[in-house]
Scaffold this active site. Structure first.
Site, PDB file in Angstrom:
ATOM      1  CD  GLU A 347      -2.998  -1.114   2.219  1.00 40.59           C
ATOM      2  OE1 GLU A 347      -4.158  -1.398   1.927  1.00 40.59           O
ATOM      3  OE2 GLU A 347      -2.634  -0.835   3.377  1.00 40.59           O
TER       4      GLU A 347
HETATM    5  C1  ACM Z   1      -2.461  -5.353   3.873  1.00 43.03           C
HETATM    6  O1  ACM Z   1      -3.585  -5.665   4.270  1.00 43.03           O
HETATM    7  N1  ACM Z   1      -2.282  -4.183   3.313  1.00 43.03           N
HETATM    8  C2  ACM Z   1      -1.319  -6.224   3.992  1.00 43.03           C
END
Ligand code: ACM
Length: 721
Positions: A347
């Site tokens: 992310e």
């Molecule tokens: C995650 O849930 N971004 C590993």
């Protein structure tokens, strides 16, 4: 913004309870014999061995278990001896086993028997296990229990640790006192990597809470605790090389290196590896509070209090970033002995990179066409550092790209397909998609997720060997020291069984029966998944007389993280790490056992064509209690700010009670309920099903099933009531 992973996860619709529809004897026969049934007449009788196995509550279910004759009584003269290879860890395991057996039976037990021949349980270990536990080690054991004694054998101490846990779970109260049934067990895990990932950044989880939950993991034969030690909201380990990481990035809430060493020993004693994760290059605000030069914008930075995906990200273009990471990773790989080192990698939104002219120039000069390519450049360089410090790198799906050696491990939060794609390229992987405990799924939903299904099922057998197992994930936006155990247990046991037991072990009712039994045992190990609910209800009620509140709470389930965040945004509030977690949604367990029982009673009543008088009487009493409860609770709710949000929910429960009673009246009168009445009830039920105060009334779908059934023509059921 929300972490995308959880967002897509929580948009998953909560299915109606995934109930086993087979009759119990049939389900048991399939579970215990593994045979495909050709004819219903085969279900008529269970052998005495099968009946005996059906009473056993071991979880995870062993690879092979045969019932024997009789049972081994557990009395004050119970004793064990260790034979063959032995060491201090095995001795501590033996002492702990006796202590736990004594706790769970209430029988005081003595220490070791000096003489193997006279011990009740004779343990034999062939040889030592590795000094640093590795996933390739043999974890198998055999356990023989007869009416006169028991033998536990294993190639190395790991199997003995597992066998002790199995023995503890075999022990039950019987008409003749506590006893273990006679059995022959040959057990080994299906997958070598069976873990729990715990986020200790968003909410700090104390050293003591980690220890007691390691006891829980050992009880269900998990072998990895993965600690998500840094994120935007906190840096949780002491660094002596870069002390401003914890001094400025943790609010004083971090583990010292001494505590980490103790925790690693504690876990090793229980057959559990500790894998550290330091999330980079994103999810890293807490690093930059002390070391802003690591970031891709000048700062200053402060610890993030909100939840989501944030802009701060490491600067992958500066050599100083890698010099820092080399020293840091050197320090942490020396502290954590495990062969695997997790760098997160998930992310990254790229906003700081896009806004930094120097980084843009670097990307052009190095022909890096987008942010993903820049992240890959970073990850390739970090992998070389991790490798230089003699570790295998592990990271979330995003780390996989060009230039990666085959020894890395991919942890998939995106699903079996991305794991399969990695395996096809020769990479090892772990499944976590489907095992996110913060999604507030039921145990049955996690249980249905198999690492070897979907695209993974189509891999060649060599590729399948690259699927190492999986990890449950406990993200801690809404988990605190108080309620962490109830978020973990007993649902983690369902995932542990999926990862340990043979794939054919699928009976949902059996799983629930066994994890229910595990629950009380876990409380004797010191876990607080049940006791914290009672304590938190007491605080909500402001009194010890909390029966009306408990009746309501027992039927509620927390809404998903996504629903909760959306509700807060709609209300113009933002929940942060500073928001108190003291509401009903925080106190209740993720899955309502009472709602599950209620649903089973409704199903039994409908399946009996409304002739099951016991089920009907339970339903009548239940519906009446829901109606009465509202009045009793209302008195409490007024004048208590913590309870006020529950008033409409309590009212909805009373309305469901009224619908249920009316449905039973139509059924008893053998009169199909009129369309208009049914339509009005469905409006009430729909309203009761919608999340309010971040909780759901778990019983609404079953009331709907009854209302639907009552509107049918009774002659279609042949009701003879
Ligand atoms: C995650 O849930 N971004 C590993």
């Amino acid at each position: 913004m929300l972490r995308a992973g959880r967002m897509s996860y929580s948009t998953y619709l909560r299915p109606r309870r995934l109930r086993m529809t087979l009759p119990l004897p049939l389900a048991l026969l399939i579970l215990f014999s593994g045979i495909a049934l050709a004819h219903p007449s085969q279900t008529a009788e269970l052998s005495s061995g099968q009946q005996k196995l059906a009473r056993i509550t071991v979880v995870p279910w062993p690879a092979d278990i045969q019932a024997g004759a009789g049972q081994l009584p557990i009395t004050q003269s119970f004793s064990i001896s260790l034979t063959g290879y032995s060491d201090a860890r095995l001795e501590r395991a033996g002492e702990r086993f006796l202590r736990n057996l004594s706790r769970q039976t209430g029988i005081p037990l003595k220490e070791y028997s000096p003489n193997a021949a006279s011990a009740v349980l004779v343990v034999h270990t062939d040889r030592a296990s590795l000094p640093v536990q590795d996933m390739d080690e043999d974890e198998s054991y055999t356990l023989d229990v007869t009416s006169s004694g028991a033998k536990l054998n294993a190639p190395n101490p790991l199997g003995i640790l597992h066998g002790f846990e199995t023995f503890l779970q075999l022990v039950q109260a019987t008409p003749d006192g506590f006893a273990a049934p006679a059995v022959h067990i040959e057990d080994k895990p299906r997958f070598p990597w069976r873990g729990l990932s715990m986020d200790v950044s968003r909410h700090f989880i104390s050293f003591e809470a980690l220890k007691r939950n390691i006891d829980g993991l050992a009880a269900v034969k998990m072998n990895v605790l993965h600690l998500h030690l840094s994120d935007d909201q906190g840096f949780r380990v002491e660094s002596k090389v870069f002390p401003k990481l914890q001094e400025l990035g943790s609010d004083g809430l971090y583990y010292t290196q001494t505590q980490i060493r103790e925790l690693i020993e504690y876990a090793r004693d229980r057959g559990i590896r500790i894998v550290p994760e330091f999330d980079m290059p994103g999810h890293s605000t807490s690093w930059f509070v002390g070391y802003p030069e690591l970031g891709s914008a000048p700062g200053p930075y402060s610890i993030e209090r909100r939840w989501g995906i944030f802009d701060p990200v490491m600067d992958p273009t500066r050599d100083e970033t890698y010099k820092f990471l080399d020293k840091f990773i050197g320090e942490m790989t020396a502290l954590f002995p495990d062969r695997y080192f997790h760098i997160g990698g998930d992310e990254v939104n790229g906003k700081q990179w896009d806004a930094n002219a120097g980084i843009q120039e670097f990307m052009r000069a190095h022909d890096l066409k987008d942010d993903a390519a820049l992240q890959q450049y970073f990850t390739v360089r970090v992998q070389k550092i991790v490798s230089k410090h003699h570790k295998f790198m592990i990271g979330w799906d995003e780390i996989l790209g060009p230039g990666m050696p085959k020894d890395i491990v991919i942890q998939s939060w995106r699903g079996q397909d991305s794991l399969a794609a990695a395996a096809q390229q020769g990479y090892r992987g772990l499944l976590s998609s489907g095992y996110y405990l913060d999604g507030m799924w039921h145990a049955s939903q996690h249980y249905a997720v198999d690492p070897m299904s979907n695209a993974d099922a189509k891999l060649t057998s060599d590729q399948q060997k690259l699927i190492l197992g999986g990890e449950a994930c406990m993200w801690a936006e809404f988990a605190s020291e108080e309620n962490i155990d109830s978020r973990l247990w007993p649902r983690t046991a369902a995932i542990a069984e999926r990862l340990w037991s043979p794939q054919r072990v699928q009976d949902v009712d059996s799983m629930y029966r066994r994890i229910d039994a595990l629950s009380w045992r876990l409380e004797f190990l010191g876990l607080t998944h049940r006791s914290s609910y009672t304590a938190m209800l007491g605080r909500l009620a402001g009194t010890d007389n909390m029966a009306p509140l408990r009746l309501l709470g027992d039927l509620l389930e927390p809404a998903s993280l996504h629903t909760r965040e959306q509700a807060a945004i709609k209300a113009g509030e933002i929940e942060t790490s500073e928001t108190p977690l003291n509401r009903m949604v925080d106190a209740i367990p993720p899955e309502s056992e009472s709602a599950r029982d209620f649903s089973a009673t409704v199903n039994a009543f409908v399946a009996s064509k409304f002739t099951d008088a016991t089920a009907e009487s339970i339903l009548r009493n239940t519906f009446a209690s829901w109606q009465q409860n509202d009045g009793q609770l209302r008195v409490r709710i007024e004048g208590n700010s913590l309870l006020r949000e529950l008033a409409p929910i309590s009212r909805n429960l009373a309305l469901l009670g009224a619908s249920g009673l009316q449905a039973l009246n139509y059924i008893d009168n053998k009169e199909p309920a009129p369309d208009g009445w049914k339509a009005a009830q469905l409006v009430i039920i729909n309203q009761a099903q919608a999340p309010q105060a971040d909780v759901l009334l778990g019983v609404a779908p079953s009331v709907e099933a009854l209302v639907q059934a009552s509107a049918n023509d009774p002659s279609a059921y042949g009701a003879s009531h």
